[in-house]
Motif scaffolding. Structure first.
Motif, mmCIF file in Angstrom:
data_model
loop_
_atom_site.group_PDB
_atom_site.id
_atom_site.type_symbol
_atom_site.label_atom_id
_atom_site.label_comp_id
_atom_site.label_asym_id
_atom_site.label_seq_id
_atom_site.Cartn_x
_atom_site.Cartn_y
_atom_site.Cartn_z
ATOM 1 N N ASP A 249 -7.297 2.580 5.604
ATOM 2 C CA ASP A 249 -8.451 2.448 4.712
ATOM 3 C C ASP A 249 -8.502 1.049 4.101
ATOM 4 O O ASP A 249 -7.546 0.601 3.459
ATOM 5 C CB ASP A 249 -8.385 3.492 3.587
ATOM 6 C CG ASP A 249 -8.638 4.900 4.090
ATOM 7 O OD1 ASP A 249 -9.150 5.030 5.222
ATOM 8 O OD2 ASP A 249 -8.325 5.859 3.364
ATOM 9 N N LYS A 250 -9.632 0.394 4.292
ATOM 10 C CA LYS A 250 -9.767 -0.968 3.788
ATOM 11 C C LYS A 250 -9.816 -1.016 2.262
ATOM 12 O O LYS A 250 -9.516 -2.054 1.663
ATOM 13 C CB LYS A 250 -11.023 -1.612 4.380
ATOM 14 C CG LYS A 250 -10.939 -1.831 5.891
ATOM 15 C CD LYS A 250 -12.191 -2.513 6.415
ATOM 16 C CE LYS A 250 -12.088 -2.735 7.916
ATOM 17 N NZ LYS A 250 -13.309 -3.396 8.462
ATOM 18 N N ASN B 113 0.869 -1.175 0.000
ATOM 19 C CA ASN B 113 0.000 0.000 0.000
ATOM 20 C C ASN B 113 0.907 1.227 0.000
ATOM 21 O O ASN B 113 1.478 1.578 1.031
ATOM 22 C CB ASN B 113 -0.903 -0.026 1.236
ATOM 23 C CG ASN B 113 -1.801 1.199 1.336
ATOM 24 O OD1 ASN B 113 -1.802 2.064 0.458
ATOM 25 N ND2 ASN B 113 -2.555 1.282 2.413
ATOM 26 N N LEU B 114 1.072 1.862 -1.158
ATOM 27 C CA LEU B 114 1.950 3.027 -1.241
ATOM 28 C C LEU B 114 1.302 4.225 -0.552
ATOM 29 O O LEU B 114 0.119 4.516 -0.776
ATOM 30 C CB LEU B 114 2.251 3.375 -2.698
ATOM 31 C CG LEU B 114 3.277 2.503 -3.417
ATOM 32 C CD1 LEU B 114 3.466 2.990 -4.845
ATOM 33 C CD2 LEU B 114 4.614 2.492 -2.689
#
Length: 365
Positions: free
Chosen positions: A59-60, A18-19
């Motif tokens: 955040d999913k 996740n960047l």
């Protein structure tokens, strides 16, 4: 588009992460020159719009980005010519370079007044790389190397990492000059850039970043903590860029000034890369800015994306207890003229001597 670009070689060191700092794709942007920029505060949080437009760590629905191991894309063993070829293709490359620098000066004023390893050693080394490998087909009018580097890591002046997808200088020449104005106490840097750019000899200007680890990293003990990810600009649309600004005082600039940078909206077409296990004898070279006189200067929203978006990130394979990253970056401004004739392109540029003290000792500054 080449088949290799559609189906790049895979590696066991390819990552899915996740960047940090990517804007949501539905965020509406206005990339005209006169449009208001999205402002960040000194702690790098958004202040001019809702933070919900940027994916958060928790955040999913945050997208998972594939970061490809770039090493299989460059020929092995690594050579200067192969690295330069990859730079022309991607806008970045890993370049083999065993520097003679002993002291990585961070003090720009001291370097300007007294000189340092950066001005006396590193600058000629980098100019040789630029003229002989990265841009040998062009008449290079001038290479402006700063008198100091930006260091990151413990005991440096910047004991933090650029964690958040960004591009430092924007798209247009005005973007670049505005960014210079945010740091320049003399008020002359932007004027000098415009003067050089207007010269009849000059066709374009480029800023090239030379980013390298300096923590005594070897093949047996390479860099493992917080590597740098870079995005191939050929896969970034202008409409996915977000014109941003940072309070200059938070990063050593002038009070009341803002930097001129860019963030990026997420798109599945973007292609990200990194170089795992870098050593002190390798330098990651990438374009930070590039503009030419024949560009459509009056329409910022029509300019191609040439600067490389990048970010530090957490490699999930980093061994527990790995020491914090020690690295430097040197941003070199290059004014470029016309293409050379074919025979002239083969001529090698020789740096002036001496590059370092003849007795092998270090410079005083």
């Amino acid at each position: 588009m080449a088949d290799e670009e559609n189906h790049p070689p895979s590696s066991t060191l390819d990552l899915e992460v996740n960047l940090p700092g990517l804007f949501r794709p539905e965020f509406s942007v206005d990339n005209r020159q006169e449009a208001e920029k999205i402002a960040y505060s000194s702690d790098f949080s958004l202040i001019s719009c809702s933070e919900e437009v940027v994916y958060g760590d928790e955040d999913k629905d945050a997208p998972i980005t594939k970061i490809r191991d770039a090493r299989p894309h460059q020929d092995s063993p690594l050579t200067e010519d192969d690295a330069a070829s990859f730079f022309h293709k991607k806008g970045f490359c890993l370049f083999p370079q065993n520097t003679k620098v002993k002291r990585w000066n961070e003090d720009y004023l001291k370097g300007m007044v007294f000189g340092s390893d950066i001005t006396k050693v590193y600058s000629p080394e980098l100019e040789s790389i630029i003229r002989n490998y990265l841009l040998p087909e062009y008449h290079v009018i001038s290479v402006d190397c700063p008198p100091a580097v930006l260091r990151r890591g413990p005991s440096s002046r910047n004991n933090f990492y650029g964690t958040g997808v960004h591009q430092d200088y924007g798209l247009s020449l005005e973007d670049y000059k505005n960014n210079l104005k945010a740091y320049d106490f003399s008020g002359q840097a932007a004027k000098e850039v415009q003067k050089k750019f207007d010269s009849d000899q000059v066709c374009g200007v480029m800023v090239i970043n030379f980013w390298r680890p300096i923590g005594g990293y070897t093949k047996a003990n390479p860099l493992r903590s917080k590597p740098l990810a870079v995005c191939d600009p050929a896969f970034v649309d202008n409409g996915d860029t977000v014109h941003t600004a940072l309070d200059a005082t938070s990063v050593g600039g002038l009070k009341g000034k803002q930097t001129d940078q860019m963030a990026l909206k997420y798109s599945p077409q973007q292609q990200w890369y990194y170089y795992p296990n870098m050593t002190d004898d390798e330098v990651l070279v990438f374009k930070q800015f590039e503009v030419w006189k024949d560009d459509s200067m009056d329409k910022r929203e029509a300019l191609p994306v040439r600067g490389v978006f990048h970010t530090a990130f957490v490699d999930p394979n980093t061994p527990e207890g790995s020491p914090p990253r020690q690295s430097t970056e040197c941003r070199v401004q290059v004014f470029i003229g016309k293409r050379k004739e074919e025979d002239a392109a083969e001529e090698k540029w020789t740096p002036p001597a001496p590059l370092w003290p003849k007795d092998g000792s270090e410079w005083e500054c």
